[in-house]
Design a protein around this motif. Structure first.
Motif, PDB file in Angstrom:
ATOM      1  N   HIS A 251       1.678   4.547  -2.853  1.00 33.01           N
ATOM      2  CA  HIS A 251       1.794   6.010  -2.687  1.00 33.01           C
ATOM      3  C   HIS A 251       3.019   6.519  -3.451  1.00 33.01           C
TER       4      HIS A 251
ATOM      5  N   HIS B 270      -0.297   1.823   6.691  1.00 26.03           N
ATOM      6  CA  HIS B 270       0.990   2.095   6.040  1.00 26.03           C
ATOM      7  C   HIS B 270       2.144   1.699   6.940  1.00 26.03           C
TER       8      HIS B 270
ATOM      9  N   HIS C 228       0.837  -1.199   0.000  1.00 30.41           N
ATOM     10  CA  HIS C 228       0.000   0.000   0.000  1.00 30.41           C
ATOM     11  C   HIS C 228       0.875   1.255   0.000  1.00 30.41           C
TER      12      HIS C 228
ATOM     13  N   CYS D 118      -5.939   9.340   2.840  1.00 35.04           N
ATOM     14  CA  CYS D 118      -5.913   7.887   2.796  1.00 35.04           C
ATOM     15  C   CYS D 118      -6.281   7.324   4.155  1.00 35.04           C
TER      16      CYS D 118
HETATM   17 ZN    ZN Z   1      -2.593   4.958   1.818  1.00 35.00          ZN
END
Ligand code: ZN
Length: 237
Positions: free
Chosen positions: A108, A206, A104, A202
């Motif tokens: 980004h 992360h 994930h 978001c």
């Molecule tokens: Zn994210």
């Protein structure tokens, strides 16, 4: 009902205790949870609910409930069901989640090395992809890989920050993803900041330092439609 989302404050929490608040046809709702529900292109977590007598109830998927911050833990077929008010120990399938967190966060970075609007995306435990609204001849796998891995090598810490809905509305350039609306609720929006590299709304999980991604490889670049040129990546280890 709303569930306290422990992964929001600590995406690395692997074990916690919780109390059963509701048991429905779709699954179990708890007062608090470690399990991320499907959303924003990130799949729902898997793991186990452990009863006081040691019985293990497998969680095969996690979905959003009907209310904001509601979370439904989907039990495996034929699993026993806990009682309302029962205390359980939650165990996250951490290896799966950690791979999702690394991929994930890598997406980004991918959105930063490809200078185009994001028109779609998805994450699985073994691969992730973003679709871009771009001329496919501008997508060079070796260049994307090199630039993404150069960012990963910077090993900067990520930060979670919250802004008001009004502040987001005043900065529409923060929203790179055309197909996913930023997570909103209670008048505030969560942003992931990778200092010097990226800032965007978001709600996912992360890694704390982008160096944890270690490295990525571009495995596919494919035309998926007029506005969808797909870049698929895997982790190098
Ligand atoms: Zn994210």
């Amino acid at each position: 009902m709303a569930t306290e989302l422990l992964f929001r404050g600590d995406a690395y929490a692997q074990v916690a205790s919780a109390t059963v608040r509701a048991v429905g046809a779709n699954g179990v709702e708890l007062d608090r949870t470690l399990f991320y529900p499907l959303g924003g292109g990130q799949p729902g977590d898997q793991g186990t609910l452990v009863r006081a007598n040691g019985e293990r109830l497998p969680v095969v998927d996690t979905r959003k409930g009907e209310v904001s911050d509601g979370v439904v833990h989907v039990l495996g077929p034929g699993s026993a069901r806990p009682e309302i008010g029962e205390s359980l120990t939650l165990e996250l399938d951490w290896l799966r989640r950690y791979a999702l967190m690394r991929l994930h966060t890598a997406l980004h970075l991918l959105s930063c090395v490809v200078p185009a609007p994001v028109s779609g995306g998805n994450i699985a435990p073994d691969k992730g992809r973003l679709d871009f609204d771009i001329d496919i001849t501008l997508l060079d796998a070796a260049k994307i890989e090199r630039e993404a891995n150069a960012l990963i090598a910077k090993a900067v810490n990520t930060e979670t920050i919250w802004i008001s809905d009004a502040e987001l509305d005043a900065q529409p350039e923060l929203v790179k993803t055309m197909s996913v609306q930023p997570p909103r609720g209670a008048g505030r929006v969560r942003l992931l900041k990778i200092p010097g590299i990226d800032l965007q709304p978001c709600g996912g999980t992360h890694v704390l330092n982008i160096g944890e991604i270690k490295g990525i490889r571009v495995v596919k670049i494919r035309n998926e439609g007029k506005r969808n040129k797909r870049v698929e990546i895997v982790l190098v280890e």
